[in-house]
Design a protein around this motif. Structure first.
Motif, PDB file in Angstrom:
ATOM      1  N   GLY A 187      26.793  21.890  98.271  1.00  0.00           N
ATOM      2  CA  GLY A 187      25.520  22.158  98.932  1.00  0.00           C
ATOM      3  C   GLY A 187      24.404  22.414  97.935  1.00  0.00           C
ATOM      4  O   GLY A 187      23.290  21.898  98.083  1.00  0.00           O
ATOM      5  N   LEU A 188      24.723  23.193  96.894  1.00  0.00           N
ATOM      6  CA  LEU A 188      23.725  23.486  95.853  1.00  0.00           C
ATOM      7  C   LEU A 188      23.218  22.204  95.205  1.00  0.00           C
ATOM      8  O   LEU A 188      22.018  22.007  95.018  1.00  0.00           O
ATOM      9  CB  LEU A 188      24.363  24.334  94.751  1.00  0.00           C
ATOM     10  N   LEU A 189      24.176  21.329  94.877  1.00  0.00           N
ATOM     11  CA  LEU A 189      23.824  20.072  94.204  1.00  0.00           C
ATOM     12  C   LEU A 189      22.954  19.183  95.080  1.00  0.00           C
ATOM     13  O   LEU A 189      22.061  18.482  94.586  1.00  0.00           O
ATOM     14  CB  LEU A 189      25.096  19.290  93.858  1.00  0.00           C
ATOM     15  N   ALA A 190      23.258  19.208  96.380  1.00  0.00           N
ATOM     16  CA  ALA A 190      22.567  18.294  97.303  1.00  0.00           C
ATOM     17  C   ALA A 190      21.048  18.491  97.276  1.00  0.00           C
ATOM     18  O   ALA A 190      20.295  17.574  97.604  1.00  0.00           O
ATOM     19  CB  ALA A 190      23.115  18.471  98.706  1.00  0.00           C
ATOM     20  N   GLY A 191      20.602  19.681  96.851  1.00  0.00           N
ATOM     21  CA  GLY A 191      19.155  19.918  96.802  1.00  0.00           C
ATOM     22  C   GLY A 191      18.516  19.492  95.495  1.00  0.00           C
ATOM     23  O   GLY A 191      17.314  19.662  95.310  1.00  0.00           O
ATOM     24  N   THR A 192      19.292  18.917  94.583  1.00  0.00           N
ATOM     25  CA  THR A 192      18.725  18.623  93.255  1.00  0.00           C
ATOM     26  C   THR A 192      18.158  17.198  93.176  1.00  0.00           C
ATOM     27  O   THR A 192      18.577  16.305  93.914  1.00  0.00           O
ATOM     28  CB  THR A 192      19.791  18.786  92.141  1.00  0.00           C
ATOM     29  N   GLU A 193      17.257  17.022  92.231  1.00  0.00           N
ATOM     30  CA  GLU A 193      16.681  15.685  91.997  1.00  0.00           C
ATOM     31  C   GLU A 193      17.763  14.700  91.557  1.00  0.00           C
ATOM     32  O   GLU A 193      17.735  13.531  91.918  1.00  0.00           O
ATOM     33  CB  GLU A 193      15.621  15.767  90.890  1.00  0.00           C
ATOM     34  N   ASP A 194      18.718  15.204  90.746  1.00  0.00           N
ATOM     35  CA  ASP A 194      19.784  14.322  90.239  1.00  0.00           C
ATOM     36  C   ASP A 194      20.596  13.705  91.380  1.00  0.00           C
ATOM     37  O   ASP A 194      20.941  12.517  91.331  1.00  0.00           O
ATOM     38  CB  ASP A 194      20.733  15.088  89.306  1.00  0.00           C
ATOM     39  N   THR A 195      20.934  14.503  92.374  1.00  0.00           N
ATOM     40  CA  THR A 195      21.723  13.962  93.495  1.00  0.00           C
ATOM     41  C   THR A 195      20.909  12.892  94.230  1.00  0.00           C
ATOM     42  O   THR A 195      21.417  11.804  94.542  1.00  0.00           O
ATOM     43  CB  THR A 195      22.150  15.084  94.460  1.00  0.00           C
ATOM     44  N   LYS A 196      19.645  13.205  94.459  1.00  0.00           N
ATOM     45  CA  LYS A 196      18.791  12.218  95.168  1.00  0.00           C
ATOM     46  C   LYS A 196      18.707  10.930  94.352  1.00  0.00           C
ATOM     47  O   LYS A 196      18.816   9.823  94.875  1.00  0.00           O
ATOM     48  CB  LYS A 196      17.390  12.801  95.395  1.00  0.00           C
ATOM     49  N   GLU A 197      18.554  11.080  93.023  1.00  0.00           N
ATOM     50  CA  GLU A 197      18.463   9.918  92.133  1.00  0.00           C
ATOM     51  C   GLU A 197      19.775   9.124  92.140  1.00  0.00           C
ATOM     52  O   GLU A 197      19.758   7.897  92.225  1.00  0.00           O
ATOM     53  CB  GLU A 197      18.105  10.393  90.714  1.00  0.00           C
ATOM     54  N   GLY A 198      20.906   9.810  92.060  1.00  0.00           N
ATOM     55  CA  GLY A 198      22.222   9.135  92.022  1.00  0.00           C
ATOM     56  C   GLY A 198      22.443   8.310  93.284  1.00  0.00           C
ATOM     57  O   GLY A 198      22.890   7.160  93.221  1.00  0.00           O
ATOM     58  N   LEU A 199      22.121   8.883  94.424  1.00  0.00           N
ATOM     59  CA  LEU A 199      22.333   8.178  95.698  1.00  0.00           C
ATOM     60  C   LEU A 199      21.339   7.021  95.844  1.00  0.00           C
ATOM     61  O   LEU A 199      21.718   5.911  96.231  1.00  0.00           O
ATOM     62  CB  LEU A 199      22.197   9.162  96.872  1.00  0.00           C
ATOM     63  N   ALA A 200      20.062   7.279  95.475  1.00  0.00           N
ATOM     64  CA  ALA A 200      19.035   6.228  95.587  1.00  0.00           C
ATOM     65  C   ALA A 200      19.378   5.053  94.667  1.00  0.00           C
ATOM     66  O   ALA A 200      19.257   3.884  95.054  1.00  0.00           O
ATOM     67  CB  ALA A 200      17.663   6.798  95.238  1.00  0.00           C
ATOM     68  N   ALA A 201      19.851   5.357  93.452  1.00  0.00           N
ATOM     69  CA  ALA A 201      20.176   4.292  92.490  1.00  0.00           C
ATOM     70  C   ALA A 201      21.285   3.394  93.033  1.00  0.00           C
ATOM     71  O   ALA A 201      21.242   2.177  92.882  1.00  0.00           O
ATOM     72  CB  ALA A 201      20.588   4.905  91.150  1.00  0.00           C
ATOM     73  N   PHE A 202      22.274   4.004  93.694  1.00  0.00           N
ATOM     74  CA  PHE A 202      23.357   3.187  94.261  1.00  0.00           C
ATOM     75  C   PHE A 202      22.790   2.240  95.325  1.00  0.00           C
ATOM     76  O   PHE A 202      23.067   1.040  95.309  1.00  0.00           O
ATOM     77  CB  PHE A 202      24.447   4.076  94.885  1.00  0.00           C
TER      78      PHE A 202
END
Ligand code: CO8
Length: 258
Positions: free
Chosen positions: A232-247
């Protein structure tokens, strides 16, 4: 530092235990310097992964310094064991992945140091063992705790009670080491693992390490709860958004560590 060499290159810190004449045995100075070294690499934002190895051809670390142990009174021995455990816990809890590149003898405290690292790569020449009982001692830097967690209680009990030295191939067979490679390929293999990790999201790597490390010491239920909280903590980070968007956009992610 005299007994530890610290080199940093391409976001990788190489920590070399450097007392080759004593087969890199761990004395008071090594522990002090190892502690400072790990405090430094943990805090250095430029360092993404750490490799620990031994100086010279023969040894990773041949154990605690037996000449130093020979002078100890019981209270001092207990304090020394607790201090060593503290330093090795610092390594185990380092927020950057720590890979042991085991180039030779990893005995007693040396085997315990390798086990405190997150992963172990061994040269074909490496030898592992907890020979303490042969000296009238027992492992004192958490070897009796980490070995059963890595290889299971029965095999750990045999190694601790017989003090038997085992080959790198046997260490691999029982799960004590991740990979065994030719001596000349040791650093290349450790660096390749570090590079594979470095290409991933740094926050995800840190939280994954924490989930495995802390979860290992919890009940299954608490471990799952802890994992979900970190997820849950990670889900709010820019990195998670970037990782999913990049895929989704079929491109390589550009992680920023936030
Ligand atoms: N401590 C101090 N010096 C050492 C150690 C050591 N652990 N290991 C090797 N050395 C020194 C030797 O004394 C020798 O020095 P010198 O040339 O001045 O005589 C030099 O390193 C080279 O060693 P060898 O001549 O013995 O080399 P070999 O190739 O013949 O043998 C071995 C290599 C098999 C690795 C052999 O050196 C050996 O058996 N070493 C000791 C291994 C051992 O028993 N390790 C466990 C130590 S106890 C421990 O780790 C307890 C941890 C918990 C402590 C808790 C705190 C209280």
């Amino acid at each position: 530092m005299e007994t530890i060499l610290l080199e940093k290159k391409d976001r990788l810190a190489l920590v070399t235990i450097n007392r080759p004449k004593a087969l890199n045995a761990l004395n008071d100075q090594v522990f002090s310097e190892l502690e400072s070294c790990f405090r430094e690499v943990a805090a250095d934002e430029e360092v993404a992964a750490v490799v620990v190895t031994g100086s010279g051809e023969k040894a990773f670390v041949a154990g605690a310094d037996i000449k130093e142990l020979a002078t100890l009174e019981p209270l001092a021995a207990r304090r020394l064991a607790e201090r060593g455990q503290r330093v090795f816990n610092l390594i185990e809890n380092c927020p950057k992945p720590v890979i042991a590149a085991v180039n030779g003898f990893a005995l007693g405290g040396g085997c315990e140091l390798a086990m405190a690292c997150h992963m172990r790569v061994a040269s074909e020449k490496a030898r592992f063992g907890l020979p303490e009982v042969g000296l009238g001692l027992i492992p004192g830097y958490a070897g009796t705790q980490r070995l059963p967690r890595l290889v299971g209680k029965g095999i750990a009990m045999e190694l601790v009670l017989t003090g038997e030295m085992i080959s790198a191939a046997r260490a691999h067979e029982i799960g004590l080491v991740n990979h065994v490679v030719a001596p000349e390929a040791l650093h290349e293999k450790a660096h390749a693992i570090a590079a594979a990790i470095q290409s991933k999201g740094p926050l995800a790597v840190r939280h994954a390490m924490e989930a495995v490390n802390r979860g290992f010491e919890m009940s299954r239920e608490d471990g799952e709860r802890f994992e979900a909280a970190l997820f849950g903590l990670l889900a709010g980070t820019e990195d998670t958004k970037e990782g999913l968007a990049a895929f989704i956009e079929k491109r390589k992610p550009e992680f920023k560590g936030r």
